[in-house]
Enzyme design. Structure first.
Site, PDB file in Angstrom:
ATOM      1  CE1 TYR A 141      12.061 -16.907 -54.147  1.00  0.00           C
ATOM      2  CE2 TYR A 141      14.409 -16.963 -53.692  1.00  0.00           C
ATOM      3  CZ  TYR A 141      13.213 -17.616 -53.885  1.00  0.00           C
ATOM      4  OH  TYR A 141      13.170 -18.989 -53.810  1.00  0.00           O
ATOM      5  CE  LYS A 191       6.715 -24.840 -67.175  1.00  0.00           C
ATOM      6  NZ  LYS A 191       6.829 -26.279 -67.529  1.00  0.00           N
ATOM      7  CG  ASP A 223       8.591 -28.864 -66.346  1.00  0.00           C
ATOM      8  OD1 ASP A 223       9.469 -28.295 -67.037  1.00  0.00           O
ATOM      9  OD2 ASP A 223       7.427 -29.022 -66.756  1.00  0.00           O
ATOM     10  CG  ASP A 247      16.024 -20.940 -53.010  1.00  0.00           C
ATOM     11  OD1 ASP A 247      16.785 -21.717 -52.402  1.00  0.00           O
ATOM     12  OD2 ASP A 247      15.237 -20.174 -52.425  1.00  0.00           O
ATOM     13  CG  ASP A 251      17.854 -25.984 -51.164  1.00  0.00           C
ATOM     14  OD1 ASP A 251      18.958 -25.430 -51.329  1.00  0.00           O
ATOM     15  OD2 ASP A 251      17.060 -25.647 -50.274  1.00  0.00           O
TER      16      ASP A 251
END
Length: 367
Positions: A141, A191, A223, A247, A251
């Site tokens: 970001y 990851k 994942d 993020d 959610d």
């Protein structure tokens, strides 16, 4: 205590839910003897309409001079064609950077009685109480370079993920410190099998864990974490993540516990914290009076706790929300099968009434 706040209602349903949160803050200030000082400013699309800047200088200055910032939401499809630096979300990212808010705290709690709002079985979701600790000023970001270059038909888009050891260590310590006040568990999500950033992340987090011998640290690829979050959500305590992973996963947790409308957040670490519901601007329901104000109201509780260390006042708000839900009040996002939906303002009023009752009870007991 003087509670000097800048209020940024923002876009979409932001003003609707912010109004309810401010009413609660006013009630808390009156009940517990605090002075509440408010200034309202524009941000996001609301600011673009007036000044062609998603974070006008006067808004930033007001935020910097306050003790805490309360934000409704930013964003609207009407601004999707704007250049990146003029989109509403750019104003929010700039605000976070200017305020040094590097740690985003997002609790995801399955409230008693709301198990049927989750798409998961009640026995799977019951008791879920997760604190996401998301790094907020790094990763894709904010990374540079970022661009879209080339002729139409052969353009190439570039985003950059980068993390330094100091940035990783400071967010890791936030997670470990919180875990010592909870169930003593931290899951670090990365990851590391494919990303160098994640390999460094895992190494630094593991090193930090040595200073917290009472906290159990585990690691998981993002994942696998996404899958485990729906298989066994109540097993998690504190989940530590980089910016984008946090993020997405937080959610997802909103869906697990029943609705994004229930999720609050605190962006802290710098001199001024920013508090906002997680749900976003939801322009499709703006102005209909059906938005869930509980995420905003619970964000107000986080504001009192983290910016002013007013634990009793924060707990009063959280208890009021629990009581209102226990009495069966549900906004549209929490209803099904023909249940009556409680409008935004009525839900706020129910919480307000309960806050006043709880505060009065507390005064009587301490007298």
């Amino acid at each position: 205590m003087l509670l000097n706040l800048t209020i940024l209602p923002g876009d979409g349903i932001g003003p609707e839910v912010t109004e309810q949160a401010v009413l609660i803050l006013q009630a808390i200030a009156g009940a517990f003897g605090h002075q509440l000082q408010l200034q309202h400013k524009n941000i996001g699309g609301a600011a673009l309409t007036v000044s062609n800047d998603p974070l006008p200088p006067e808004t930033l200055q007001a935020c910097l001079s306050s003790s805490a910032v309360f934000l409704g939401a930013v964003g609207s499809p009407a601004y999707d064609h704007y250049p990146n630096h003029l989109r509403p979300e750019a104003g929010l990212l700039r605000l976070r950077r200017q305020l040094g808010a590097y740690a985003n705290l997002r609790p995801a709690i399955c409230f008693p009685g709301l198990e049927d709002c989750s798409p998961l079985r009640a026995d799977v979701v019951r008791g879920t109480n997760i604190m996401f600790v998301r790094e907020l000023l790094g990763g894709l970001y904010f990374g540079e370079p970022r661009s879209i270059e080339g002729a139409p038909g052969s353009r190439v888009a570039t985003n950059t993920m980068s993390y330094g050891e100091q940035a990783i260590e400071r967010i890791a310590r936030v997670a470990f410190d919180l875990a010592t006040t909870r169930r003593q568990k931290v899951l670090s999500v990365d990851k590391a099998n494919v990303l160098e950033c994640s390999r460094l992340w895992r190494e630094v987090v593991t090193r930090c864990a040595e200073d917290y011998p009472s906290v159990k640290l585990s690691h998981m690829y993002v994942d696998s974490a996404a899958m485990s979050l729906v298989q066994r959500p109540k097993d998690f305590d504190v989940i530590l993540t980089e910016n984008m992973f946090g993020d997405i996963l937080s959610d997802q947790a909103g869906g697990v516990v029943g609705s994004l409308g229930l999720l609050a957040s605190a962006s802290i670490g710098g001199p001024v914290g920013v508090y906002e519901p997680v749900h976003g601007s939801a322009p499709d329901i703006a102005g209909k009076g059906i938005a869930n104000p509980l995420g905003a109201i619970l964000s107000a509780a986080m504001l009192l706790r983290h910016s002013f260390q007013l634990e009793r006042e924060a707990a009063c708000i959280e208890s009021a929300v629990t009581d209102v839900l226990n009495h069966g009040y549900r906004t549209a996002d929490l209803t099904s099968g023909g249940q009556k939906a409680t409008p935004t303002s009525e839900m706020g009023q129910q919480v307000l009434q309960t806050v006043n009752e709880l505060a009065s009870d507390a005064k009587r007991k301490s007298a």
